[in-house]
Design a protein around this motif. Sequence first.
Motif, PDB file in Angstrom:
ATOM      1  N   GLN A  15       0.823  -1.205   0.000  1.00 51.94           N
ATOM      2  CA  GLN A  15       0.000   0.000   0.000  1.00 51.94           C
ATOM      3  C   GLN A  15       0.863   1.264   0.000  1.00 51.94           C
ATOM      4  O   GLN A  15       0.534   2.255  -0.650  1.00 51.94           O
ATOM      5  CB  GLN A  15      -0.906  -0.018   1.231  1.00 51.94           C
ATOM      6  N   GLN A  16       1.990   1.217   0.724  1.00 48.44           N
ATOM      7  CA  GLN A  16       2.893   2.371   0.744  1.00 48.44           C
ATOM      8  C   GLN A  16       3.589   2.545  -0.601  1.00 48.44           C
ATOM      9  O   GLN A  16       3.741   3.658  -1.093  1.00 48.44           O
ATOM     10  CB  GLN A  16       3.932   2.205   1.851  1.00 48.44           C
ATOM     11  N   LYS A  17       4.007   1.449  -1.198  1.00 46.80           N
ATOM     12  CA  LYS A  17       4.734   1.521  -2.466  1.00 46.80           C
ATOM     13  C   LYS A  17       3.799   1.838  -3.627  1.00 46.80           C
ATOM     14  O   LYS A  17       4.181   2.543  -4.565  1.00 46.80           O
ATOM     15  CB  LYS A  17       5.480   0.220  -2.722  1.00 46.80           C
ATOM     16  N   TYR A  18       2.590   1.316  -3.591  1.00 48.34           N
ATOM     17  CA  TYR A  18       1.614   1.516  -4.660  1.00 48.34           C
ATOM     18  C   TYR A  18       0.303   2.034  -4.048  1.00 48.34           C
ATOM     19  O   TYR A  18      -0.661   1.270  -3.872  1.00 48.34           O
ATOM     20  CB  TYR A  18       1.353   0.197  -5.402  1.00 48.34           C
ATOM     21  N   PRO A  19       0.220   3.311  -3.734  1.00 40.81           N
ATOM     22  CA  PRO A  19      -0.956   3.839  -3.035  1.00 40.81           C
ATOM     23  C   PRO A  19      -2.264   3.733  -3.835  1.00 40.81           C
ATOM     24  O   PRO A  19      -3.341   3.721  -3.245  1.00 40.81           O
ATOM     25  CB  PRO A  19      -0.604   5.305  -2.755  1.00 40.81           C
ATOM     26  N   GLN A  20      -2.191   3.621  -5.146  1.00 31.78           N
ATOM     27  CA  GLN A  20      -3.407   3.517  -5.959  1.00 31.78           C
ATOM     28  C   GLN A  20      -3.900   2.071  -6.082  1.00 31.78           C
ATOM     29  O   GLN A  20      -5.000   1.840  -6.580  1.00 31.78           O
ATOM     30  CB  GLN A  20      -3.147   4.094  -7.360  1.00 31.78           C
ATOM     31  N   ALA A  21      -3.082   1.124  -5.648  1.00 30.26           N
ATOM     32  CA  ALA A  21      -3.445  -0.298  -5.782  1.00 30.26           C
ATOM     33  C   ALA A  21      -4.581  -0.651  -4.827  1.00 30.26           C
ATOM     34  O   ALA A  21      -4.737  -0.053  -3.764  1.00 30.26           O
ATOM     35  CB  ALA A  21      -2.236  -1.178  -5.493  1.00 30.26           C
ATOM     36  N   LYS A  22      -5.379  -1.616  -5.232  1.00 28.63           N
ATOM     37  CA  LYS A  22      -6.469  -2.109  -4.383  1.00 28.63           C
ATOM     38  C   LYS A  22      -6.133  -3.532  -3.968  1.00 28.63           C
ATOM     39  O   LYS A  22      -5.659  -4.334  -4.764  1.00 28.63           O
ATOM     40  CB  LYS A  22      -7.788  -2.079  -5.137  1.00 28.63           C
ATOM     41  N   TRP A  23      -6.349  -3.835  -2.713  1.00 28.12           N
ATOM     42  CA  TRP A  23      -6.066  -5.162  -2.159  1.00 28.12           C
ATOM     43  C   TRP A  23      -7.330  -6.003  -2.262  1.00 28.12           C
ATOM     44  O   TRP A  23      -8.394  -5.622  -1.800  1.00 28.12           O
ATOM     45  CB  TRP A  23      -5.641  -5.024  -0.689  1.00 28.12           C
ATOM     46  N   ALA A  24      -7.234  -7.144  -2.899  1.00 25.34           N
ATOM     47  CA  ALA A  24      -8.373  -8.048  -3.042  1.00 25.34           C
ATOM     48  C   ALA A  24      -7.994  -9.403  -2.464  1.00 25.34           C
ATOM     49  O   ALA A  24      -6.858  -9.851  -2.595  1.00 25.34           O
ATOM     50  CB  ALA A  24      -8.752  -8.191  -4.511  1.00 25.34           C
ATOM     51  N   VAL A  25      -8.939 -10.055  -1.822  1.00 29.90           N
ATOM     52  CA  VAL A  25      -8.701 -11.352  -1.197  1.00 29.90           C
ATOM     53  C   VAL A  25      -9.685 -12.351  -1.771  1.00 29.90           C
ATOM     54  O   VAL A  25     -10.881 -12.087  -1.844  1.00 29.90           O
ATOM     55  CB  VAL A  25      -8.876 -11.261   0.336  1.00 29.90           C
ATOM     56  N   TYR A  26      -9.163 -13.493  -2.169  1.00 25.98           N
ATOM     57  CA  TYR A  26     -10.005 -14.600  -2.620  1.00 25.98           C
ATOM     58  C   TYR A  26      -9.966 -15.676  -1.552  1.00 25.98           C
ATOM     59  O   TYR A  26      -8.903 -16.149  -1.170  1.00 25.98           O
ATOM     60  CB  TYR A  26      -9.500 -15.177  -3.946  1.00 25.98           C
ATOM     61  N   GLU A  27     -11.117 -16.032  -1.019  1.00 23.36           N
ATOM     62  CA  GLU A  27     -11.193 -17.091  -0.021  1.00 23.36           C
ATOM     63  C   GLU A  27     -11.754 -18.339  -0.694  1.00 23.36           C
ATOM     64  O   GLU A  27     -12.860 -18.297  -1.236  1.00 23.36           O
ATOM     65  CB  GLU A  27     -12.101 -16.682   1.143  1.00 23.36           C
ATOM     66  N   PRO A  28     -11.033 -19.458  -0.673  1.00 20.80           N
ATOM     67  CA  PRO A  28     -11.515 -20.662  -1.333  1.00 20.80           C
ATOM     68  C   PRO A  28     -12.715 -21.290  -0.634  1.00 20.80           C
ATOM     69  O   PRO A  28     -13.420 -22.097  -1.210  1.00 20.80           O
ATOM     70  CB  PRO A  28     -10.310 -21.597  -1.306  1.00 20.80           C
ATOM     71  N   VAL A  29     -12.968 -20.935   0.605  1.00 19.87           N
ATOM     72  CA  VAL A  29     -14.128 -21.434   1.316  1.00 19.87           C
ATOM     73  C   VAL A  29     -15.266 -20.447   1.094  1.00 19.87           C
ATOM     74  O   VAL A  29     -15.058 -19.240   1.156  1.00 19.87           O
ATOM     75  CB  VAL A  29     -13.820 -21.573   2.823  1.00 19.87           C
ATOM     76  N   ASP A  30     -16.447 -20.938   0.815  1.00 21.53           N
ATOM     77  CA  ASP A  30     -17.590 -20.063   0.613  1.00 21.53           C
ATOM     78  C   ASP A  30     -18.014 -19.514   1.973  1.00 21.53           C
ATOM     79  O   ASP A  30     -18.864 -20.070   2.663  1.00 21.53           O
ATOM     80  CB  ASP A  30     -18.740 -20.824  -0.049  1.00 21.53           C
ATOM     81  N   LEU A  31     -17.378 -18.419   2.371  1.00 24.17           N
ATOM     82  CA  LEU A  31     -17.625 -17.853   3.691  1.00 24.17           C
ATOM     83  C   LEU A  31     -19.055 -17.352   3.830  1.00 24.17           C
ATOM     84  O   LEU A  31     -19.644 -17.426   4.905  1.00 24.17           O
ATOM     85  CB  LEU A  31     -16.634 -16.733   3.978  1.00 24.17           C
ATOM     86  N   ALA A  32     -19.623 -16.860   2.744  1.00 29.83           N
ATOM     87  CA  ALA A  32     -21.003 -16.380   2.811  1.00 29.83           C
ATOM     88  C   ALA A  32     -21.945 -17.533   3.128  1.00 29.83           C
ATOM     89  O   ALA A  32     -22.852 -17.398   3.955  1.00 29.83           O
ATOM     90  CB  ALA A  32     -21.392 -15.709   1.494  1.00 29.83           C
ATOM     91  N   ALA A  33     -21.726 -18.681   2.502  1.00 31.47           N
ATOM     92  CA  ALA A  33     -22.565 -19.849   2.770  1.00 31.47           C
ATOM     93  C   ALA A  33     -22.397 -20.302   4.209  1.00 31.47           C
ATOM     94  O   ALA A  33     -23.374 -20.598   4.893  1.00 31.47           O
ATOM     95  CB  ALA A  33     -22.207 -20.987   1.819  1.00 31.47           C
ATOM     96  N   ASN A  34     -21.169 -20.330   4.691  1.00 29.03           N
ATOM     97  CA  ASN A  34     -20.937 -20.766   6.066  1.00 29.03           C
ATOM     98  C   ASN A  34     -21.553 -19.791   7.050  1.00 29.03           C
ATOM     99  O   ASN A  34     -22.139 -20.205   8.047  1.00 29.03           O
ATOM    100  CB  ASN A  34     -19.439 -20.937   6.319  1.00 29.03           C
ATOM    101  N   ARG A  35     -21.450 -18.510   6.769  1.00 30.71           N
ATOM    102  CA  ARG A  35     -22.041 -17.521   7.688  1.00 30.71           C
ATOM    103  C   ARG A  35     -23.558 -17.645   7.717  1.00 30.71           C
ATOM    104  O   ARG A  35     -24.180 -17.465   8.762  1.00 30.71           O
ATOM    105  CB  ARG A  35     -21.614 -16.119   7.284  1.00 30.71           C
ATOM    106  N   ARG A  36     -24.181 -17.956   6.568  1.00 32.07           N
ATOM    107  CA  ARG A  36     -25.638 -18.149   6.552  1.00 32.07           C
ATOM    108  C   ARG A  36     -26.039 -19.342   7.404  1.00 32.07           C
ATOM    109  O   ARG A  36     -27.074 -19.341   8.043  1.00 32.07           O
ATOM    110  CB  ARG A  36     -26.138 -18.345   5.121  1.00 32.07           C
ATOM    111  N   LEU A  37     -25.193 -20.386   7.398  1.00 32.14           N
ATOM    112  CA  LEU A  37     -25.517 -21.589   8.150  1.00 32.14           C
ATOM    113  C   LEU A  37     -25.190 -21.475   9.632  1.00 32.14           C
ATOM    114  O   LEU A  37     -25.948 -21.926  10.479  1.00 32.14           O
ATOM    115  CB  LEU A  37     -24.759 -22.798   7.570  1.00 32.14           C
TER     116      LEU A  37
END
Length: 178
Positions: A15-37
């Motif tokens: 973030q310091q080196k590339y202030p315009q960059a956006k950090w994205a995270v891919y989670e292989p577990v369907d966290l939305a499904a688990n949170r619903r359950l």
Amino acid sequence: YGVTPSRLRLQLALQQKYPQAKWAVYEPVDLAANRRLTGSAPYYKLEQAKVVLSLDCDFIGSEEDAYRNIRGFSKNRHLENSKDEMNRLYVVEPLMSLTGFNADHRLRLPASAVAQFAAAVARAAAKSGLDIPDLGVPAGSQDAGYVSKWIEECAADLAQNRGTSLVVAGYRQPLAVQ
């Protein structure tokens, strides 16, 4: 899952080196499904499990948090004296995985058949007195008698170890299985 200190340091440095960059995270577990359950992200307590059923879930290989899962699972895999009992691992998967390689009982099924298998195990375990909701998956025809026997034995083992059984589903499986 929490953010590790190393991941946080890396994110801040980028973030310091590339202030315009956006950090994205891919989670292989369907966290939305688990949170619903369950209301929260999955956190498996494998160190407390006497029986584990893995439904297309390579929890000691390619799934999230594998390092912690390996540590927890392996705590009950070695015997130090004659009174120690080793946990049991049932794995249902389409292709061989690290988890399948470590299984005590492994059944190869197409990924598309795992939901019907899970529903059959749930119905069989419910007959043993476990309070398991209907998965909403119609009963399928079993191609061979060994699959039915496998289902009955797995469900009985899960029911006999009520409170110390764990069923995990892989991120590729639909919400009904998860």
